[in-house]
Design an enzyme around this catalytic site. Sequence first.
Site, PDB file in Angstrom:
ATOM      1  CG  HIS A  67      -1.972   1.018   1.237  1.00  0.00           C
ATOM      2  ND1 HIS A  67      -3.192   0.832   1.850  1.00  0.00           N
ATOM      3  CD2 HIS A  67      -2.024   2.261   0.708  1.00  0.00           C
ATOM      4  CE1 HIS A  67      -3.936   1.910   1.701  1.00  0.00           C
ATOM      5  NE2 HIS A  67      -3.236   2.806   1.011  1.00  0.00           N
ATOM      6  CD  GLU A 100      -4.510  -2.996   0.515  1.00  0.00           C
ATOM      7  OE1 GLU A 100      -5.168  -4.010   0.800  1.00  0.00           O
ATOM      8  OE2 GLU A 100      -4.029  -2.224   1.375  1.00  0.00           O
ATOM      9  CB  THR A 114      -3.715   2.965   9.280  1.00  0.00           C
ATOM     10  OG1 THR A 114      -3.973   1.703   8.654  1.00  0.00           O
ATOM     11  CG2 THR A 114      -4.731   3.201  10.386  1.00  0.00           C
ATOM     12  CG  HIS A 137      -7.892  -1.944   8.879  1.00  0.00           C
ATOM     13  ND1 HIS A 137      -7.055  -1.135   8.153  1.00  0.00           N
ATOM     14  CD2 HIS A 137      -7.912  -1.421  10.130  1.00  0.00           C
ATOM     15  CE1 HIS A 137      -6.604  -0.150   8.912  1.00  0.00           C
ATOM     16  NE2 HIS A 137      -7.098  -0.313  10.121  1.00  0.00           N
TER      17      HIS A 137
END
Length: 237
Positions: free
Chosen positions: A43, A70, A100, A190
């Site tokens: 990410h 991502e 985040t 997550h």
Amino acid sequence: MTKLSVNINKIATLRNARGGNVPDLLKVATDIQRFGAQGITIHPRPDERHIRYQDARDLKTIVHTEYNIEGNPQHNFIDLVLECRPDQVTLVPDAIGALTSSAGWDTIQHQAYLTEMIQEFKRNQIRTSIFVDPQLAIIEGAQKTGADRIELYTEAFAYQYSLGNPKAITPYVQAAILANELGLGINAGHDLSLDNIAFFKQNIPGLLEVSIGHALIAEALYLGLDNVVNMYLQKLK
């Protein structure tokens, strides 16, 4: 079996803390796949505070399982994905500077934008997934964008489950049932961990893939990376 994609952002964070190349991100990605994981997730963020854009390019020749990138589909990110041609791109509505991920897409408000982005990626034979909260209207909106999959944002479940509330799974089950009916593949991620992954997997119909990073790397500090990857694989059977 639900596939395990390991997010290696935290490995990059540790490397960047001292400069140089320790730990070696490419070696870790190679080893994680050798240990049995079915995918690698990264990410990259605009400030490159963990994964750098060059890491994404370098991983192209290292990832022989499933490569998932991502991020928020801004110009630099779009260019990077089209250059790297991963197996999957997961669209996440991160604000610049966000610590985040903290929310899924509003697929109703941003439907036209998401549709345009998804068409571009699909023209380049890249599977698309949208990061979403477990809300039925949002799932319906995701299907209208033309996305191949959704990724359920599981922080709320993980938090409530840690407090002893297994009923927190209910909206995720309902979202998964609807996604299956609409022909959407289901990913999740997550705050999933060894403590909650088996329960989540057992209750979500059609769960194709989980992306796990922070918890897995933290658990590996005590249990070892090879061991932890295989513990997840056992729980995902």
